[in-house]
Design a protein around this motif. Structure first.
Motif, mmCIF file in Angstrom:
data_model
loop_
_atom_site.group_PDB
_atom_site.id
_atom_site.type_symbol
_atom_site.label_atom_id
_atom_site.label_comp_id
_atom_site.label_asym_id
_atom_site.label_seq_id
_atom_site.Cartn_x
_atom_site.Cartn_y
_atom_site.Cartn_z
ATOM 1 N N ARG A 88 0.837 -1.197 0.000
ATOM 2 C CA ARG A 88 0.000 0.000 0.000
ATOM 3 C C ARG A 88 0.878 1.256 0.000
ATOM 4 O O ARG A 88 0.595 2.222 -0.689
ATOM 5 N N ARG A 89 1.962 1.214 0.785
ATOM 6 C CA ARG A 89 2.876 2.361 0.861
ATOM 7 C C ARG A 89 3.514 2.653 -0.500
ATOM 8 O O ARG A 89 3.605 3.804 -0.924
ATOM 9 N N ASP A 90 3.953 1.570 -1.191
ATOM 10 C CA ASP A 90 4.561 1.750 -2.511
ATOM 11 C C ASP A 90 3.558 2.287 -3.521
ATOM 12 O O ASP A 90 3.886 3.136 -4.349
ATOM 13 N N ARG A 91 2.321 1.798 -3.436
ATOM 14 C CA ARG A 91 1.284 2.285 -4.354
ATOM 15 C C ARG A 91 0.984 3.756 -4.095
ATOM 16 O O ARG A 91 0.796 4.535 -5.015
ATOM 17 N N LYS A 92 0.961 4.133 -2.817
ATOM 18 C CA LYS A 92 0.697 5.529 -2.463
ATOM 19 C C LYS A 92 1.833 6.426 -2.951
ATOM 20 O O LYS A 92 1.591 7.518 -3.486
ATOM 21 N N LYS A 93 3.082 5.972 -2.783
ATOM 22 C CA LYS A 93 4.234 6.741 -3.261
ATOM 23 C C LYS A 93 4.178 6.911 -4.779
ATOM 24 O O LYS A 93 4.417 7.998 -5.299
#
Length: 197
Positions: free
Chosen positions: A8-13
């Motif tokens: 989720r963090r990578d997608r948000k970034k």
């Protein structure tokens, strides 16, 4: 073997990075590159200037936001080609799979005009093109176990990277790409005159 999906963090970034790049391009196209500041871009993307710099090294990099991905894809086209496929054929397939989508983008002409009319962006694009040439020729050389400055490898890399420019503006761009790759793989033949009518 399955590839783990992005966290989720990578997608948000990735989404933040894309939002910044999209906002920057829109502002550059509307107002001109030199008239837009990093603060303007941050405001349009609803992020801080620190966030902009966390994702991009500078203003030029905002214009060429897919630079690293394109370079990685070129290298992967050579390294990950199917067994028995030649390097020129792998690069032909890569160009045919990627370049028409770029050219068909509704802002492609505006983007090209922006780069061509802005000296700092032209210079950045030339440095990027040189880096692509170096990276692509190095991976080709590695495949054959020769030095990275091998002339045949450098020439192939340079010619392949020129193909989209040479095919741009042709009525049938796909046919133009195919024809140029045919020249690379089979050698140049003098053109024949069309039959007299």
């Amino acid at each position: 073997m399955t590839v783990p999906s992005a966290s989720r963090r990578d997608r948000k970034k990735a989404a933040t990075r894309q939002a910044i790049a999209d906002a920057a391009l829109q502002l550059f196209l509307e107002h001109g590159y030199d008239q837009v500041s990093i603060r303007d871009i941050a405001d349009a993307a609803d992020v801080s200037t620190a966030t902009v710099f966390k994702h991009f090294s500078g203003k030029e990099a905002l214009v060429f936001d897919q630079d690293e991905d394109r370079e990685s894809q070129l290298i992967a086209a050579v390294r990950q080609r199917p067994s028995g496929q030649s390097i020129p054929d792998a690069l032909r397939q890569h160009v045919l799979d990627t370049w028409p989508l770029i050219e068909a983008h509704p802002q492609a002409a505006e983007f090209t005009n922006l780069v061509n009319s802005t000296p700092v962006l032209r210079a950045y694009a030339e440095r990027m093109w040189t880096r692509y040439t170096d990276s692509l020729s190095a991976v080709i050389a590695d495949e054959f176990g020769v030095d990275h400055d091998n002339l045949a490898c450098v020439a192939l890399a340079r010619f392949v990277l020129e193909i989209p420019v040479l095919a741009r503006g042709r009525q049938d761009r796909r046919a133009a790409v195919e024809a140029i790759f045919d020249i690379l793989t089979h050698g140049w033949e003098p053109p024949s005159k069309p039959p007299a009518q």
